[in-house]
Design a protein around this motif. Structure first.
Motif, PDB file in Angstrom:
ATOM      1  N   HIS A 234     109.140  31.975 -13.990  1.00  0.00           N
ATOM      2  CA  HIS A 234     108.262  30.795 -14.057  1.00  0.00           C
ATOM      3  C   HIS A 234     108.397  30.128 -15.425  1.00  0.00           C
ATOM      4  O   HIS A 234     107.442  29.999 -16.191  1.00  0.00           O
TER       5      HIS A 234
ATOM      6  N   ASP B 294     111.432  35.152 -10.306  1.00  0.00           N
ATOM      7  CA  ASP B 294     111.442  33.967 -11.152  1.00  0.00           C
ATOM      8  C   ASP B 294     110.469  34.197 -12.307  1.00  0.00           C
ATOM      9  O   ASP B 294     109.331  34.618 -12.102  1.00  0.00           O
TER      10      ASP B 294
ATOM     11  N   CYS C 266     101.542  23.820 -16.799  1.00  0.00           N
ATOM     12  CA  CYS C 266     102.267  25.102 -16.789  1.00  0.00           C
ATOM     13  C   CYS C 266     101.635  26.084 -15.804  1.00  0.00           C
ATOM     14  O   CYS C 266     101.403  27.257 -16.119  1.00  0.00           O
TER      15      CYS C 266
ATOM     16  N   VAL D 197     103.550  33.119 -16.603  1.00  0.00           N
ATOM     17  CA  VAL D 197     104.359  31.952 -16.982  1.00  0.00           C
ATOM     18  C   VAL D 197     105.140  32.316 -18.234  1.00  0.00           C
ATOM     19  O   VAL D 197     104.712  33.154 -19.033  1.00  0.00           O
TER      20      VAL D 197
ATOM     21  N   TYR E 111     109.005  27.378 -18.267  1.00  0.00           N
ATOM     22  CA  TYR E 111     108.744  25.982 -18.617  1.00  0.00           C
ATOM     23  C   TYR E 111     109.417  25.697 -19.952  1.00  0.00           C
ATOM     24  O   TYR E 111     109.127  26.359 -20.955  1.00  0.00           O
TER      25      TYR E 111
ATOM     26  N   LYS F 252     104.030  29.576 -10.781  1.00  0.00           N
ATOM     27  CA  LYS F 252     104.689  29.014  -9.590  1.00  0.00           C
ATOM     28  C   LYS F 252     104.901  30.020  -8.475  1.00  0.00           C
ATOM     29  O   LYS F 252     105.656  29.775  -7.545  1.00  0.00           O
ATOM     30  N   ASP F 253     104.246  31.176  -8.570  1.00  0.00           N
ATOM     31  CA  ASP F 253     104.389  32.194  -7.534  1.00  0.00           C
ATOM     32  C   ASP F 253     103.800  31.676  -6.227  1.00  0.00           C
ATOM     33  O   ASP F 253     102.657  31.226  -6.179  1.00  0.00           O
ATOM     34  N   LYS F 254     104.561  31.731  -5.146  1.00  0.00           N
ATOM     35  CA  LYS F 254     104.102  31.225  -3.849  1.00  0.00           C
ATOM     36  C   LYS F 254     102.897  31.995  -3.318  1.00  0.00           C
ATOM     37  O   LYS F 254     102.159  31.493  -2.471  1.00  0.00           O
TER      38      LYS F 254
END
Length: 215
Positions: free
Chosen positions: A187, A185, A21, A154, A189, A24-26
């Protein structure tokens, strides 16, 4: 609450956020969350403040995990390296929720995260004032840099029903062709739909205890 105990388990939360988990932030730091750097006192203080940013009847559980670099003097107001700043990891547990809660969550999450960012800037600025420091604004800041936290997040859906909500703020925009902002986003899950491992199973088991299924 079992979920509360689990999220506060430093080894567990570090393995969860560094593994299945991961945020996912770039733009996230490439450095993994270090369990030895998690500060329980700071985490509890920020979590309490974070929860106050939204009405108390919202059907979500939010936690903030604070990572404090030991190379940074915690009583200090600034740092000379971005990598030395505090990091906050916002973990939101989403239980079974009906429409329209699951549709509106990205907006709620976005506003709450912005609120945390503003709260953190105010906190750091106030502390700088006690050190007789002036806080200045700049597009390209040079050291010394105000030691306000970098925020990552997340969202963990643990509900038993399939998630039917949305996962980006852009999906709430009335005229999508006019939207030019950050997708924001959340993020998300969907834990029960992921390939199970020991970490995810412990998370699901804790949820089952805290949110027993109605018979």
């Amino acid at each position: 609450m079992k979920l509360n105990e689990l999220i506060k388990d430093k080894d567990f939360i570090a393995k969860l956020l560094n593994g299945p988990c991961i945020p996912k932030d770039k733009t996230r730091s490439i450095a993994p969350l270090n369990p030895e750097w998690i500060d329980d006192k700071v985490s509890d203080t920020v979590t309490e403040s974070f929860r106050r940013l939204i009405p108390q009847d919202m059907p979500y559980l939010s936690y903030v995990i604070a990572e404090c670099n030991p190379d940074t003097i915690q009583e200090g107001a600034c740092v000379n390296d971005e990598g030395k700043r505090i990091r906050y990891f916002v973990v939101t547990i989403i239980p079974d929720s009906e429409f329209p809660y699951n549709f509106s969550f990205p907006l709620i999450h976005y506003m709450q995260t912005i609120g945390l960012a503003c709260w953190e800037i105010i906190r750091a600025t106030l502390y700088a004032c006690t050190k007789d420091m002036r806080v200045l604004l700049a597009n390209d800041p040079k050291p010394p840099i105000l030691n306000n936290a970098v925020i990552e997040w997340v969202s963990l859906y643990l509900g038993r029903k399939p998630y039917e909500g949305i996962s980006e703020l852009s999906q709430q925009w009335l005229n999508t062709n006019e939207y030019d902002g950050n997708n924001m986003d959340i993020h998300l899950y969907k834990v029960r739909e992921m390939e199970r491992d020991a970490l995810l199973q412990r998370l699901i088991d804790a949820y089952e205890v805290d949110f027993p299924e109605d018979k």
